[in-house]
Write a protein that holds these residues in place. Sequence first.
Motif, mmCIF file in Angstrom:
data_model
loop_
_atom_site.group_PDB
_atom_site.id
_atom_site.type_symbol
_atom_site.label_atom_id
_atom_site.label_comp_id
_atom_site.label_asym_id
_atom_site.label_seq_id
_atom_site.Cartn_x
_atom_site.Cartn_y
_atom_site.Cartn_z
ATOM 1 N N PRO A 158 0.793 -1.228 0.000
ATOM 2 C CA PRO A 158 0.000 0.000 0.000
ATOM 3 C C PRO A 158 0.827 1.279 0.000
ATOM 4 O O PRO A 158 0.419 2.270 -0.600
ATOM 5 N N GLU A 159 1.989 1.248 0.633
ATOM 6 C CA GLU A 159 2.799 2.468 0.713
ATOM 7 C C GLU A 159 3.303 2.924 -0.654
ATOM 8 O O GLU A 159 3.641 4.089 -0.833
ATOM 9 N N HIS A 160 3.330 2.057 -1.632
ATOM 10 C CA HIS A 160 3.802 2.427 -2.964
ATOM 11 C C HIS A 160 2.722 3.071 -3.826
ATOM 12 O O HIS A 160 3.046 3.746 -4.800
ATOM 13 N N VAL A 161 1.461 2.859 -3.495
ATOM 14 C CA VAL A 161 0.372 3.375 -4.337
ATOM 15 C C VAL A 161 -0.575 4.326 -3.617
ATOM 16 O O VAL A 161 -1.338 5.045 -4.274
ATOM 17 N N ARG A 162 -0.557 4.349 -2.308
ATOM 18 C CA ARG A 162 -1.512 5.166 -1.549
ATOM 19 C C ARG A 162 -1.472 6.624 -1.998
ATOM 20 O O ARG A 162 -0.410 7.230 -2.081
ATOM 21 N N ASP A 163 -2.666 7.162 -2.329
ATOM 22 C CA ASP A 163 -2.855 8.566 -2.732
ATOM 23 C C ASP A 163 -2.135 8.931 -4.028
ATOM 24 O O ASP A 163 -1.852 10.098 -4.266
ATOM 25 N N LYS A 164 -1.835 7.941 -4.863
ATOM 26 C CA LYS A 164 -1.131 8.195 -6.120
ATOM 27 C C LYS A 164 -1.995 7.821 -7.310
ATOM 28 O O LYS A 164 -2.977 7.095 -7.193
ATOM 29 N N VAL A 165 -1.601 8.332 -8.483
ATOM 30 C CA VAL A 165 -2.223 7.951 -9.746
ATOM 31 C C VAL A 165 -1.413 6.786 -10.297
ATOM 32 O O VAL A 165 -0.200 6.894 -10.490
ATOM 33 N N VAL A 166 -2.093 5.663 -10.537
ATOM 34 C CA VAL A 166 -1.437 4.416 -10.926
ATOM 35 C C VAL A 166 -1.947 3.983 -12.290
ATOM 36 O O VAL A 166 -3.146 4.045 -12.567
ATOM 37 N N LEU A 167 -1.042 3.537 -13.148
ATOM 38 C CA LEU A 167 -1.417 2.959 -14.437
ATOM 39 C C LEU A 167 -0.958 1.515 -14.462
ATOM 40 O O LEU A 167 0.213 1.233 -14.221
ATOM 41 N N ASP A 168 -1.904 0.620 -14.720
ATOM 42 C CA ASP A 168 -1.605 -0.809 -14.834
ATOM 43 C C ASP A 168 -1.493 -1.120 -16.325
ATOM 44 O O ASP A 168 -2.488 -1.227 -17.022
ATOM 45 N N TYR A 219 0.128 5.623 -25.187
ATOM 46 C CA TYR A 219 0.585 6.941 -25.618
ATOM 47 C C TYR A 219 -0.469 8.027 -25.415
ATOM 48 O O TYR A 219 -0.164 9.210 -25.560
ATOM 49 N N GLN A 220 -1.678 7.637 -25.054
ATOM 50 C CA GLN A 220 -2.728 8.613 -24.749
ATOM 51 C C GLN A 220 -2.795 8.910 -23.248
ATOM 52 O O GLN A 220 -3.621 9.696 -22.804
ATOM 53 N N SER A 221 -1.911 8.300 -22.499
ATOM 54 C CA SER A 221 -1.921 8.456 -21.046
ATOM 55 C C SER A 221 -1.353 9.806 -20.631
ATOM 56 O O SER A 221 -0.483 10.376 -21.289
ATOM 57 N N GLU A 222 -1.842 10.268 -19.524
ATOM 58 C CA GLU A 222 -1.275 11.442 -18.877
ATOM 59 C C GLU A 222 -0.116 10.978 -17.997
ATOM 60 O O GLU A 222 0.169 9.786 -17.913
ATOM 61 N N GLN A 223 0.521 11.907 -17.325
ATOM 62 C CA GLN A 223 1.584 11.541 -16.394
ATOM 63 C C GLN A 223 0.975 10.823 -15.204
ATOM 64 O O GLN A 223 -0.081 11.214 -14.696
ATOM 65 N N VAL A 224 1.634 9.760 -14.771
ATOM 66 C CA VAL A 224 1.174 9.001 -13.604
ATOM 67 C C VAL A 224 2.304 8.927 -12.586
ATOM 68 O O VAL A 224 3.469 9.162 -12.914
ATOM 69 N N ASP A 225 1.937 8.584 -11.363
ATOM 70 C CA ASP A 225 2.937 8.455 -10.300
ATOM 71 C C ASP A 225 3.591 7.082 -10.292
ATOM 72 O O ASP A 225 4.772 6.947 -9.997
ATOM 73 N N VAL A 226 2.793 6.046 -10.610
ATOM 74 C CA VAL A 226 3.285 4.672 -10.567
ATOM 75 C C VAL A 226 2.821 3.946 -11.824
ATOM 76 O O VAL A 226 1.643 3.982 -12.172
ATOM 77 N N LEU A 227 3.757 3.291 -12.503
ATOM 78 C CA LEU A 227 3.448 2.462 -13.673
ATOM 79 C C LEU A 227 3.708 1.008 -13.277
ATOM 80 O O LEU A 227 4.829 0.643 -12.921
ATOM 81 N N LEU A 228 2.655 0.202 -13.324
ATOM 82 C CA LEU A 228 2.773 -1.221 -13.015
ATOM 83 C C LEU A 228 2.740 -2.002 -14.318
ATOM 84 O O LEU A 228 1.879 -1.748 -15.167
ATOM 85 N N ALA A 229 3.646 -2.932 -14.492
ATOM 86 C CA ALA A 229 3.677 -3.762 -15.697
ATOM 87 C C ALA A 229 4.265 -5.118 -15.327
ATOM 88 O O ALA A 229 5.336 -5.191 -14.741
ATOM 89 N N ALA A 230 3.539 -6.160 -15.660
ATOM 90 C CA ALA A 230 4.028 -7.505 -15.374
ATOM 91 C C ALA A 230 3.570 -8.432 -16.477
ATOM 92 O O ALA A 230 2.438 -8.320 -16.957
ATOM 93 N N ASP A 231 4.445 -9.310 -16.901
ATOM 94 C CA ASP A 231 4.082 -10.326 -17.893
ATOM 95 C C ASP A 231 3.525 -9.702 -19.172
ATOM 96 O O ASP A 231 2.469 -10.098 -19.658
ATOM 97 N N VAL A 232 4.232 -8.696 -19.696
ATOM 98 C CA VAL A 232 3.744 -7.991 -20.883
ATOM 99 C C VAL A 232 4.630 -8.181 -22.125
ATOM 100 O O VAL A 232 4.270 -7.735 -23.201
ATOM 101 N N LEU A 233 5.763 -8.825 -21.973
ATOM 102 C CA LEU A 233 6.673 -9.015 -23.101
ATOM 103 C C LEU A 233 6.780 -10.498 -23.445
ATOM 104 O O LEU A 233 7.050 -11.312 -22.569
ATOM 105 N N TYR A 234 6.561 -10.803 -24.701
ATOM 106 C CA TYR A 234 6.579 -12.198 -25.127
ATOM 107 C C TYR A 234 7.408 -12.354 -26.390
ATOM 108 O O TYR A 234 7.471 -11.467 -27.218
ATOM 109 N N ASP A 235 8.013 -13.529 -26.560
ATOM 110 C CA ASP A 235 8.685 -13.899 -27.786
ATOM 111 C C ASP A 235 7.743 -14.781 -28.591
ATOM 112 O O ASP A 235 7.036 -15.617 -28.024
ATOM 113 N N GLN A 236 7.765 -14.605 -29.916
ATOM 114 C CA GLN A 236 7.000 -15.524 -30.751
ATOM 115 C C GLN A 236 7.753 -16.843 -30.808
ATOM 116 O O GLN A 236 8.964 -16.890 -30.952
ATOM 117 N N CYS A 237 7.041 -17.940 -30.720
ATOM 118 C CA CYS A 237 7.662 -19.270 -30.783
ATOM 119 C C CYS A 237 7.704 -19.761 -32.207
ATOM 120 O O CYS A 237 6.974 -19.425 -33.020
#
Length: 80
Positions: free
Chosen positions: A1-11, A62-80
């Motif tokens: 919670p201390e990383h996101v409390r009262d902040k603008v977050v983009l997942d 690219y349409q996003s405004e400035q955010v305080d925290v950007l969360l990203a997980a499991d978003v990059l993949y290689d084609q097999c």
Amino acid sequence: PEHVRDKVVLDFGAGSGVVAIAAKLAGAKRVICCDIDAVSLAACRENARLNSVELEYLEDLYQSEQVDVLLAADVLYDQC
């Protein structure tokens, strides 16, 4: 919670919205679900409704405004 409390977050690559919902429940001021997949954004909307949280939705990072925290997980993949 201390990383996101009262902040603008983009997942980035929000998928089902589970991380976005957790951020909102942890006290984030605003949470934006960003995903290029329309089905994923629909899942985010439904899961937000089921968890009684208010989220925002975005298809294009690219349409996003400035955010305080950007969360990203499991978003990059290689084609097999």
